[in-house]
Structures are given as C-alpha cells and as structure tokens.
Write an enzyme that holds these catalytic residues in place. Sequence first.
Site, short mmCIF file in Angstrom:
data_model
loop_
_atom_site.label_atom_id
_atom_site.label_comp_id
_atom_site.label_asym_id
_atom_site.label_seq_id
_atom_site.Cartn_x
_atom_site.Cartn_y
_atom_site.Cartn_z
N LYS A 109 -7.30 -3.97 4.08
CA LYS A 109 -6.76 -3.45 5.34
C LYS A 109 -7.27 -4.21 6.57
CE LYS A 109 -6.01 1.25 3.64
NZ LYS A 109 -6.36 2.67 3.89
N TYR A 154 4.62 3.50 3.96
CA TYR A 154 3.93 4.78 4.01
C TYR A 154 4.88 5.96 4.21
CZ TYR A 154 -0.55 2.42 3.99
OH TYR A 154 -1.65 1.67 3.62
N ARG A 167 -15.47 0.92 -0.66
CA ARG A 167 -15.50 1.77 0.54
C ARG A 167 -16.91 2.16 0.95
NH1 ARG A 167 -10.13 4.94 -1.39
NH2 ARG A 167 -8.61 3.61 -0.34
N ASN A 205 -10.86 2.36 6.10
CA ASN A 205 -11.63 2.41 4.85
C ASN A 205 -11.46 1.15 3.99
OD1 ASN A 205 -9.09 2.85 3.78
ND2 ASN A 205 -9.54 4.92 3.06
N HIS A 216 -6.70 -0.26 0.06
CA HIS A 216 -5.73 0.68 -0.49
C HIS A 216 -5.46 0.25 -1.92
CE1 HIS A 216 -1.91 2.81 -1.16
NE2 HIS A 216 -1.52 1.68 -1.71
N GLU A 262 5.00 -0.23 -5.18
CA GLU A 262 4.24 -0.93 -4.15
C GLU A 262 4.21 -2.43 -4.39
OE1 GLU A 262 1.31 2.69 -2.71
OE2 GLU A 262 0.50 1.21 -4.09
#
Length: 140
Positions: A11, A51, A104, A114, A117, A128
């Site tokens: 991320k 999302y 994490r 965090n 994903h 995905e």
Amino acid sequence: MAIERTFSIIKPDAVERNLIGDILKMIEESGLKVKAMKMIHMDRAQAEGFYAVHKERPFFGELVDYMISGPVVVSCLEGENAIKAYRELMGATNPADAAEGTIRKRFAVNLQNNSCHGSDGPDTAKTEVAYFFNDDELVG
C-alpha cells in the site's frame, strides 16, 4: 497441499517509506513466489471499482482516498496454500492485534495505513488478480 495463487498490494504508506524490498523479502522467505508484479498509481475509478465490496461502509471514501494517495505495488503470489500463508504473513488487519514477525506488526502505521492487502479467499484472489493482470502478465 494445494498450489494456489493470491493477490497482494503493498500500500501507499509502505511504498512511501521505501519498504517494498523489505516486504518482498518477507514474502519470498515465506516460500511464496512472485508470478506477476507492477507498480501503479490507481486513479479514483480504479480504486472505487477494486473496493466496491465496501461501497456501503462508512470508511469507503477514506479508503479510496488513501489508496489513490500514492503508488502501490500489486502482485500475484503463488505457493502452497498461498491465500492462507500470505494472510498469516500479513498479520491481523489492525496492527495492534498482529502477531510478532508479521508484515503489519513490523511496518503498519495504523488500521488504515497497514502496509499491505491480501485476498481473503479463492474467489476473491481470482477476481483481484484479474483486476490488475491479464493472462500474458502472469509468469508460469
């Protein structure tokens, strides 16, 4: 043990803090293999589509804003029970609850930032991976 594929995002917070190599090292040392990878900067429509399952949740807008705030690294990972293995490697969504030695626990800033994903099941993984990669981009 079943060989399967899963999806990963490093991320924006982790990319900004130059943690790509550290996270990839943890992934590779866990036995997972990278089958496709690229750095992208999602636009709003792309993030909202990805999302969409969370569209009715109160955090949806903040999540989309965060995911478009900077580049991310998307990848397809493969290995024995890859979905479960990567979820265990990531640790709990809330880094305060994550086990020692997980991505994490080591790198997350907070619940939203965090650092990574991962897909939560076989159907999600397939969807995905296909959202970001075509068949020609998947090696092996």
